[in-house]
Design a protein around this motif. Sequence first.
Motif, PDB file in Angstrom:
ATOM      1  N   THR A  33       0.852  -1.179   0.000  1.00  0.00           N
ATOM      2  CA  THR A  33       0.000   0.000   0.000  1.00  0.00           C
ATOM      3  C   THR A  33       0.896   1.238   0.000  1.00  0.00           C
ATOM      4  O   THR A  33       1.949   1.264   0.641  1.00  0.00           O
ATOM      5  N   MET A  34       0.481   2.239  -0.732  1.00  0.00           N
ATOM      6  CA  MET A  34       1.250   3.481  -0.822  1.00  0.00           C
ATOM      7  C   MET A  34       0.329   4.649  -0.507  1.00  0.00           C
ATOM      8  O   MET A  34      -0.895   4.557  -0.718  1.00  0.00           O
ATOM      9  N   ILE A  51      -3.433   4.466  -1.916  1.00  0.00           N
ATOM     10  CA  ILE A  51      -3.730   3.583  -3.039  1.00  0.00           C
ATOM     11  C   ILE A  51      -3.212   2.186  -2.724  1.00  0.00           C
ATOM     12  O   ILE A  51      -2.055   2.008  -2.334  1.00  0.00           O
ATOM     13  N   ASN A  52      -4.098   1.206  -2.873  1.00  0.00           N
ATOM     14  CA  ASN A  52      -3.726  -0.176  -2.585  1.00  0.00           C
ATOM     15  C   ASN A  52      -3.012  -0.812  -3.771  1.00  0.00           C
ATOM     16  O   ASN A  52      -2.935  -0.224  -4.856  1.00  0.00           O
ATOM     17  N   SER A  53      -2.530  -2.023  -3.547  1.00  0.00           N
ATOM     18  CA  SER A  53      -1.784  -2.708  -4.592  1.00  0.00           C
ATOM     19  C   SER A  53      -2.642  -2.985  -5.818  1.00  0.00           C
ATOM     20  O   SER A  53      -2.136  -3.096  -6.932  1.00  0.00           O
ATOM     21  N   ASP A  54      -3.967  -3.087  -5.617  1.00  0.00           N
ATOM     22  CA  ASP A  54      -4.850  -3.352  -6.754  1.00  0.00           C
ATOM     23  C   ASP A  54      -5.387  -2.078  -7.390  1.00  0.00           C
ATOM     24  O   ASP A  54      -6.244  -2.148  -8.276  1.00  0.00           O
ATOM     25  N   GLY A  55      -4.898  -0.936  -6.927  1.00  0.00           N
ATOM     26  CA  GLY A  55      -5.274   0.328  -7.542  1.00  0.00           C
ATOM     27  C   GLY A  55      -6.443   1.048  -6.903  1.00  0.00           C
ATOM     28  O   GLY A  55      -6.761   2.172  -7.287  1.00  0.00           O
ATOM     29  N   THR A  99       3.747  -2.221   4.615  1.00  0.00           N
ATOM     30  CA  THR A  99       2.952  -3.406   4.879  1.00  0.00           C
ATOM     31  C   THR A  99       2.964  -3.579   6.394  1.00  0.00           C
ATOM     32  O   THR A  99       3.487  -2.716   7.103  1.00  0.00           O
ATOM     33  N   SER A 100       2.451  -4.662   6.889  1.00  0.00           N
ATOM     34  CA  SER A 100       2.460  -4.900   8.333  1.00  0.00           C
ATOM     35  C   SER A 100       3.874  -5.160   8.848  1.00  0.00           C
ATOM     36  O   SER A 100       4.133  -5.091  10.041  1.00  0.00           O
ATOM     37  N   MET A 101       4.792  -5.449   7.934  1.00  0.00           N
ATOM     38  CA  MET A 101       6.149  -5.816   8.330  1.00  0.00           C
ATOM     39  C   MET A 101       7.177  -4.725   8.071  1.00  0.00           C
ATOM     40  O   MET A 101       8.306  -4.831   8.541  1.00  0.00           O
ATOM     41  N   GLU A 102       6.845  -3.691   7.320  1.00  0.00           N
ATOM     42  CA  GLU A 102       7.820  -2.675   6.968  1.00  0.00           C
ATOM     43  C   GLU A 102       7.129  -1.346   6.716  1.00  0.00           C
ATOM     44  O   GLU A 102       5.938  -1.295   6.433  1.00  0.00           O
TER      45      GLU A 102
END
Length: 115
Positions: A33-34, A51-55, A99-102
């Motif tokens: 996610t950005m 904006i999510n990975s799917d746009g 993400t949840s990790m970074e």
Amino acid sequence: QVQVVESGGGLVQPGGSLRLSCAASGRSFSLNTMAWYRQAPGKQREVVAIINSDGRSESLDSVKGRFSVSRDNAKNTMYLQMNGLRPEDTAVYYCRIWTSMEDYWGQGTQVTVSS
């Protein structure tokens, strides 16, 4: 090494337009996610658009209809098209990729709306 770099800020008159870019390097972020955030002097940082990975995207109510967020996963780049700029849009604009990790942030780019 991951790097996140914003560009495209500047001085623009009210009603003008700017296009911000956020370029990420080091690996692919197509699944991340950005988002664009901004921080005006003396105010808290606020999210402008996500904006999510799917746009799929969401944006701050005050910028709906004026700002548009997009991404090009092949270029590892996110954009913020800003039209109808107002003095209250003046701020440092930051890019965030997570993400949840970074969690990565850019250094910011200044947008100043003034006549």
